[in-house]
Design a protein around this motif. Structure first.
Motif, mmCIF file in Angstrom:
data_model
loop_
_atom_site.group_PDB
_atom_site.id
_atom_site.type_symbol
_atom_site.label_atom_id
_atom_site.label_comp_id
_atom_site.label_asym_id
_atom_site.label_seq_id
_atom_site.Cartn_x
_atom_site.Cartn_y
_atom_site.Cartn_z
ATOM 1 N N UNK A 1 0.831 -1.209 0.000
ATOM 2 C CA UNK A 1 0.000 0.000 0.000
ATOM 3 C C UNK A 1 0.864 1.256 0.000
ATOM 4 N N UNK A 2 2.003 1.198 0.707
ATOM 5 C CA UNK A 2 2.898 2.354 0.729
ATOM 6 C C UNK A 2 3.596 2.502 -0.628
ATOM 7 N N UNK A 3 3.935 1.353 -1.253
ATOM 8 C CA UNK A 3 4.544 1.400 -2.574
ATOM 9 C C UNK A 3 3.564 2.004 -3.579
ATOM 10 N N UNK A 4 2.301 1.616 -3.493
ATOM 11 C CA UNK A 4 1.287 2.171 -4.385
ATOM 12 C C UNK A 4 1.143 3.680 -4.175
ATOM 13 N N UNK A 5 1.226 4.123 -2.922
ATOM 14 C CA UNK A 5 1.124 5.548 -2.627
ATOM 15 C C UNK A 5 2.282 6.328 -3.255
ATOM 16 N N UNK A 6 3.490 5.749 -3.258
ATOM 17 C CA UNK A 6 4.633 6.398 -3.895
ATOM 18 C C UNK A 6 4.378 6.545 -5.390
ATOM 19 N N UNK A 7 3.913 5.466 -6.020
ATOM 20 C CA UNK A 7 3.595 5.543 -7.454
ATOM 21 C C UNK A 7 2.569 6.648 -7.723
ATOM 22 N N UNK A 8 1.549 6.715 -6.895
ATOM 23 C CA UNK A 8 0.480 7.707 -7.097
ATOM 24 C C UNK A 8 1.018 9.127 -6.979
ATOM 25 N N UNK B 1 12.136 -4.441 11.906
ATOM 26 C CA UNK B 1 10.844 -5.105 11.763
ATOM 27 C C UNK B 1 10.098 -4.700 10.493
ATOM 28 N N UNK B 2 10.449 -3.531 9.927
ATOM 29 C CA UNK B 2 9.772 -3.074 8.709
ATOM 30 C C UNK B 2 10.612 -1.981 8.057
ATOM 31 N N UNK B 3 10.263 -1.681 6.815
ATOM 32 C CA UNK B 3 10.955 -0.623 6.078
ATOM 33 C C UNK B 3 9.902 0.340 5.541
ATOM 34 N N UNK B 4 10.218 1.646 5.573
ATOM 35 C CA UNK B 4 9.241 2.664 5.185
ATOM 36 C C UNK B 4 9.924 3.800 4.430
ATOM 37 N N UNK B 5 9.121 4.548 3.701
ATOM 38 C CA UNK B 5 9.603 5.768 3.055
ATOM 39 C C UNK B 5 9.762 6.840 4.125
ATOM 40 N N UNK C 1 -0.190 13.208 2.166
ATOM 41 C CA UNK C 1 -0.352 13.559 3.575
ATOM 42 C C UNK C 1 -1.064 12.480 4.388
ATOM 43 N N UNK C 2 -1.293 11.316 3.792
ATOM 44 C CA UNK C 2 -2.014 10.274 4.535
ATOM 45 C C UNK C 2 -1.278 8.938 4.582
ATOM 46 N N UNK C 3 -0.389 8.686 3.638
ATOM 47 C CA UNK C 3 0.157 7.327 3.503
ATOM 48 C C UNK C 3 1.585 7.161 3.993
ATOM 49 N N UNK C 4 2.215 8.242 4.472
ATOM 50 C CA UNK C 4 3.626 8.154 4.852
ATOM 51 C C UNK C 4 3.783 8.601 6.303
ATOM 52 N N UNK C 5 3.438 7.698 7.195
ATOM 53 C CA UNK C 5 3.429 8.016 8.614
ATOM 54 C C UNK C 5 4.831 8.071 9.221
ATOM 55 N N UNK C 6 5.831 7.629 8.473
ATOM 56 C CA UNK C 6 7.206 7.637 8.977
ATOM 57 C C UNK C 6 8.068 8.661 8.242
ATOM 58 N N UNK C 7 7.413 9.588 7.573
ATOM 59 C CA UNK C 7 8.135 10.582 6.779
ATOM 60 C C UNK C 7 8.849 11.576 7.694
ATOM 61 N N UNK C 8 10.154 11.770 7.441
ATOM 62 C CA UNK C 8 10.945 12.725 8.210
ATOM 63 C C UNK C 8 11.212 14.013 7.425
#
Length: 458
Positions: A45-52, A93-97, A125-132
């Motif tokens: 879902x996060x990968x799809x958000x990046x594409x979008x 435990x996971x990898x994020x944008x 503004x909704x799909x990247x909760x780990x954005x720095x």
């Protein structure tokens, strides 16, 4: 001979032990890397958000075809990922944008280029909760694009930098861009189409080190007391907007401030005395407001770290005060169109040996130009146009050759250069030491030094 063979043997033994240690160390590092950085994939879902998001800023690029695999394993320029670790065992435990940089800047920072018909996908503004870090440069320059009405609560809890630069078609209330960003260090929204007032809740972002909201269409008053809690703030720039009313004394609570720029607004009343409490201030620009006839603030004499002062365009009136003895680091003075009267004090030049720029034009100054001005070794521009100055201008031939057209004296009744036979005012000889010659020139670039300081703190 035996001694030489012994030394050679010891050298070979040392090289062997050094090599073995290096190999073992590298193997351990490789093992650590393998254990600490497992092959985790970005959530679909996060990968799809990046594409979008990438499609929204440039649909002409086939992002899914060019980058079909896990975007954290092989990301496009401008997309940065990082691992999330379990706090107890230090296991990923996971990898994020964690960073998105949109908009081509240069060959050295090849972010995804934006097209003229870019749109703003709400998933940003909704799909990247780990954005720095979120950086957007010249993405919205064509069709009008509106901000969302609000930022969801879950976005920005770890955000450290929010930067939107040169997006004139991006419009909306600036309050919509500010969420619960308790870790935000840089808020840079410059050259966009934002309007409305500066929200008071900006004061809740207590980790801020820079607030730059310049070149928008902001209106209303300065958010009184809203910034007084920003104890880490080093840069405050509200320039080139339509802000009005009085600037509050609470500015003086920002004791770590290095740069204050409120220029090109509509502030009125007296320049707040609280500015004098900013003992670390390097750059002060209050020019082209409507500050009233209260004279040049005497508290400037108590701010020894100042490198540039700009008060042009405010009808402060009065005489130029004798405040320069403690301001020996000054490199720039902008006092144009201020209604100043009386003589130019010689101490402006005799005390300020590192002056690179001085503008006293379009005032009512009279008398002669002090001869000390002809001895300024590093000055690159002197503007004394449109005053009532008289007498002989104290600038030798070599001085005039060096400064050229940036020595401006027109519009005065009778200042003139001496005849060619007159002895020129002597200029101080440059030191033979390269360091001595170059070091004072650094004072001509305080803003660059300020940017360097901030980048080092990041």
């Amino acid at each position: 001979m035996a001694s030489s063979r012994t030394n050679l043997s010891l050298l070979l033994l040392f090289l062997f032990l050094f090599t073995a240690t290096a190999i073992t160390s590298q193997q351990n590092e490789d093992d650590d890397d393998d254990s600490s950085s497992p092959q985790l994939a970005l959530d679909p879902s996060e990968q799809e958000a990046v594409y979008r998001v990438l499609d929204s800023v440039n649909s002409a690029i086939s992002w899914r075809t060019i980058f079909p695999d896990d975007l954290c394993a092989s990301p496009p320029d401008g997309v940065v990922c990082d691992y999330l670790y379990a706090s107890q065992h230090g296991v990923a435990t996971s990898v994020h944008v964690t960073e998105l940089h949109l908009g081509y800047v240069s060959d050295y920072t090849q972010n995804p280029p934006c097209s003229s018909n870019s749109t703003l996908d709400p998933l940003l503004f909704t799909s990247f909760k780990h954005l720095r870090k979120l950086f957007v440069y010249k993405c919205f320059t064509g069709a009008r694009v509106s901000l969302p009405d609000s930022i969801p609560e879950g976005f920005g809890s770890v955000l450290e930098e929010l930067v939107f630069i040169e997006n004139p078609s991006l419009v909306g209330e600036i309050g919509a861009m500010i969420g619960n960003f308790t870790k935000l260090r840089r808020l840079v929204l410059t050259g966009n189409g934002f309007y409305g007032s500066i929200p008071g809740r900006i004061g809740d972002l207590v980790s801020l080190e820079e607030v730059t909201l310049s070149r928008n269409s902001l209106s209303g008053g300065f958010p009184t007391n809203a910034t007084s809690r920003l104890k880490n703030l080093k840069v405050l720039d509200f320039s080139h907007n339509f802000l009005n009313g009085d600037a509050p004394d609470s500015i003086g609570d920002l004791t770590e401030l290095l740069k204050l720029d409120l220029s090109f607004n509509e502030f009125t009343g007296e320049i707040p005395s609280g500015v004098g409490k900013l003992k670390k201030l390097v750059f002060l620009d209050l020019s082209y407001n409507r500050f009233g006839n209260f004279g040049v603030p005497l508290f400037l004499a108590e701010m020894p770290r100042l490198r540039e002062i700009h008060l042009s365009g405010n009808k402060l009136g009065g005489v130029i005060p004798e405040i320069w003895k403690n301001l020996k680091g000054l490199s720039g003075i902008g006092f144009s169109r201020m209604g100043l009267q009386g003589n130019i004090p010689a101490s402006m030049a005799s005390s300020l040996k590192n002056l690179c720029f001085i503008a006293l034009d379009n005032n009512n100054l009279d008398g002669e130009i002090p001869e000390e001005f002809g001895r300024l070794e590093f000055v690159g521009e002197i503007n004394l146009e449109n005053n009532n100055l008289v007498g002989k201008a104290p600038f030798a031939d070599g001085f005039r050759d060096r400064v050229g057209r940036k020595l401006k004296l027109s519009g005065n009744p009778s200042p003139h250069y001496g005849k060619s036979s007159d002895p020129p005012v002597p200029e101080p000889a440059l030191s033979s030491s390269a360091a001595t010659r170059v070091l004072p020139l650094l004072f001509c670039f305080p803003v660059a030094l300020l940017a360097l300081y901030i980048s080092m703190k990041q």
